[in-house]
Design an enzyme around this catalytic site. Structure first.
Site, PDB file in Angstrom:
ATOM      1  N   ASP A  72       0.822  -1.211   0.000  1.00 23.63           N
ATOM      2  CA  ASP A  72       0.000   0.000   0.000  1.00 23.63           C
ATOM      3  C   ASP A  72       0.856   1.262   0.000  1.00 23.63           C
ATOM      4  O   ASP A  72       2.076   1.199   0.182  1.00 23.63           O
ATOM      5  CB  ASP A  72      -0.960  -0.003   1.213  1.00 23.63           C
ATOM      6  CG  ASP A  72      -0.263  -0.462   2.506  1.00 23.63           C
ATOM      7  OD1 ASP A  72       0.971  -0.305   2.609  1.00 23.63           O
ATOM      8  OD2 ASP A  72      -0.951  -0.981   3.396  1.00 23.63           O
ATOM      9  N   ASN A 141      -6.774  -3.058  14.911  1.00 25.42           N
ATOM     10  CA  ASN A 141      -8.186  -3.273  14.587  1.00 25.42           C
ATOM     11  C   ASN A 141      -8.400  -4.471  13.664  1.00 25.42           C
ATOM     12  O   ASN A 141      -9.490  -4.670  13.148  1.00 25.42           O
ATOM     13  CB  ASN A 141      -8.780  -2.006  13.962  1.00 25.42           C
ATOM     14  CG  ASN A 141      -8.148  -1.662  12.614  1.00 25.42           C
ATOM     15  OD1 ASN A 141      -7.214  -2.333  12.163  1.00 25.42           O
ATOM     16  ND2 ASN A 141      -8.662  -0.629  11.963  1.00 25.42           N
ATOM     17  N   HIS A 143      -6.860  -4.963  10.744  1.00 24.25           N
ATOM     18  CA  HIS A 143      -6.673  -4.732   9.303  1.00 24.25           C
ATOM     19  C   HIS A 143      -5.424  -5.453   8.796  1.00 24.25           C
ATOM     20  O   HIS A 143      -4.498  -5.737   9.551  1.00 24.25           O
ATOM     21  CB  HIS A 143      -6.665  -3.234   8.969  1.00 24.25           C
ATOM     22  CG  HIS A 143      -5.420  -2.479   9.322  1.00 24.25           C
ATOM     23  ND1 HIS A 143      -5.372  -1.110   9.371  1.00 24.25           N
ATOM     24  CD2 HIS A 143      -4.151  -2.889   9.627  1.00 24.25           C
ATOM     25  CE1 HIS A 143      -4.153  -0.723   9.666  1.00 24.25           C
ATOM     26  NE2 HIS A 143      -3.391  -1.767   9.843  1.00 24.25           N
ATOM     27  N   GLU A 148      -9.483  -2.057   6.026  1.00 27.25           N
ATOM     28  CA  GLU A 148     -10.016  -1.767   7.349  1.00 27.25           C
ATOM     29  C   GLU A 148     -11.301  -2.565   7.589  1.00 27.25           C
ATOM     30  O   GLU A 148     -12.003  -2.927   6.636  1.00 27.25           O
ATOM     31  CB  GLU A 148     -10.334  -0.264   7.451  1.00 27.25           C
ATOM     32  CG  GLU A 148      -9.160   0.662   7.142  1.00 27.25           C
ATOM     33  CD  GLU A 148      -8.133   0.739   8.264  1.00 27.25           C
ATOM     34  OE1 GLU A 148      -8.145  -0.130   9.160  1.00 27.25           O
ATOM     35  OE2 GLU A 148      -7.303   1.668   8.245  1.00 27.25           O
TER      36      GLU A 148
HETATM   37  P1  PGA Z   1       2.838  -1.860  12.605  1.00 22.35           P
HETATM   38  O1  PGA Z   1       1.579  -1.787  11.627  1.00 22.35           O
HETATM   39  O2  PGA Z   1       3.758  -2.864  12.027  1.00 22.35           O
HETATM   40  O3  PGA Z   1       3.419  -0.482  12.558  1.00 22.35           O
HETATM   41  O4  PGA Z   1       2.312  -2.246  13.940  1.00 22.35           O
HETATM   42  C1  PGA Z   1       0.997  -2.986  11.207  1.00 22.35           C
HETATM   43  C2  PGA Z   1      -0.261  -2.695  10.444  1.00 22.35           C
HETATM   44  O5  PGA Z   1      -0.933  -1.691  10.726  1.00 22.35           O
HETATM   45  O6  PGA Z   1      -0.608  -3.489   9.545  1.00 22.35           O
END
Ligand code: PGA
Length: 246
Positions: A72, A141, A143, A148
Site C-alpha cells: 500500500d 483493529n 486490518h 479496514e
Molecule cells: P505496525 O503496523 O507494524 O506499525 O504495527 C501494522 C499494520 O498496521 O498493519
C-alpha cells in the site's frame, strides 16, 4: 482454528521472531533467486529487513533477480515525501541491498488518476505475480494492508478511507497527527490471498486481541485478517505478548 493450514510459531522475544522471519525469506531467495516478495511497511518488519540487509552484506543472499511488491501507499504523498512508504522502503531495505530499482513496485499515491493507478498496479501484480511470499503485519483493529474492518471488503487494488484508529496508530511517523493522509491505495484481500505463502508477523501485547480474532475468531470482514483462515498456506510468527490471546 478454521483450517489446519496455519502454522503458528510463538517466540520468546521479537528478536527471535525477526530471525525466524528473515530465515524464511533467506531460504526462499536461496531456493529461488527470482522470487517475488510481497513487502509491508510499519514497525513490524523493520527488524526483519535489518537482518536481510545483514545477510546480504554477509554474501548469503542477493536480491539481484528478485521482484518486490508493497501492499500500500498513502494517497497524496509523492514518492520522495519522508513519510511515504516509498521513502520507508528505500531507507529500511531498498537502498541497502542489490535489488534493481525497477524491480521494486509500490502503488503511486500521488497519481492524478487514482482509479487508473489501481488498474495499473493490479495489472502489474497479474503480470509479474503470483507473489511467492507475502509479509503481513496486522493492525490493532485487525486490518491487513489498509483493508479496514467494514461490512464489505474489496478484492482488488483500491482506494480506501483510513480508519481513525489507523491514522492515530500511524501518527508517530508524521510531524502532526493531522498530517496523516485520510486515504491510501491498497492491495485488496483478494490480491493478498493470491500469494503462495503468507507470513503474518505480530509483536507486542497491543496486537494480542487482533491476533486472537484473526486466528481463532469467525471469518468476518469485521476483522479482515480473519480471511487469512481461508488461505492454504499461512505461517504466523508472534512474540510471546502478541500470542497471549491464543
Ligand atoms: P505496525 O503496523 O507494524 O506499525 O504495527 C501494522 C499494520 O498496521 O498493519
Amino acid at each position: 482454528m478454521g483450517t489446519s493450514s496455519m502454522t503458528i510459531h510463538i517466540f520468546d522475544n521479537e528478536e527471535l521472531v525477526d530471525e525466524a522471519a528473515a530465515g524464511l525469506i533467506r531460504g526462499l531467495l536461496t531456493r529461488n533467486p527470482r522470487a517475488v516478495l510481497g513487502l509491508a511497511t510499519g514497525s513490524t518488519p523493520v527488524g526483519i529487513y535489518r537482518r536481510l540487509i545483514r545477510d546480504h552484506e554477509a554474501g548469503l543472499i542477493s536480491f539481484r533477480h528478485a521482484t518486490t511488491f508493497n501492499l500500500d501507499e498513502y494517497v497524496g504523498l509523492p514518492a520522495d515525501h519522508p513519510a511515504s512508504y516509498h521513502s520507508f522502503m528505500r531507507e529500511q531495505l531498498f537502498d541497502r541491498v542489490d535489488l534493481p530499482p525497477d524491480a521494486s513496485h509500490l502503488p503511486n499515491g500521488a497519481a492524478a488518476d487514482l482509479e487508473e493507478e489501481c488498474r495499473r498496479y493490479e495489472a502489474l501484480l497479474e503480470a509479474k505475480g503470483p507473489i511467492d511470499l507475502q509479509i503481513l503485519g496486522i493492525g490493532n483493529n485487525g486490518h491487513i494492508a489498509f483493508n479496514e474492518p467494514a461490512p464489505e471488503l474489496a478484492s482488488g487494488v483500491h482506494v480506501v478511507e483510513l480508519a481513525e484508529a489507523t491514522r492515530q496508530a500511524n501518527a508517530r511517523f508524521f510531524d502532526r497527527p493531522e498530517d496523516v493522509p485520510k486515504r491510501a491505495v491498497t492491495m485488496g484481500v483478494g490480491n493478498i490471498l493470491k500469494a503462495r505463502t503468507i507470513l503474518l508477523v505480530a509483536k507486542g501485547r497491543s496486537k494480542a486481541e487482533a491476533v486472537r480474532r484473526a486466528l481463532k475468531g469467525p471469518v468476518t470482514t469485521a476483522c479482515p485478517a480473519s480471511l487469512l483462515q481461508l488461505h492454504p498456506r499461512v505461517v504466523v510468527m508472534l512474540d510471546r505478548e502478541a500470542g497471549e490471546g491464543l
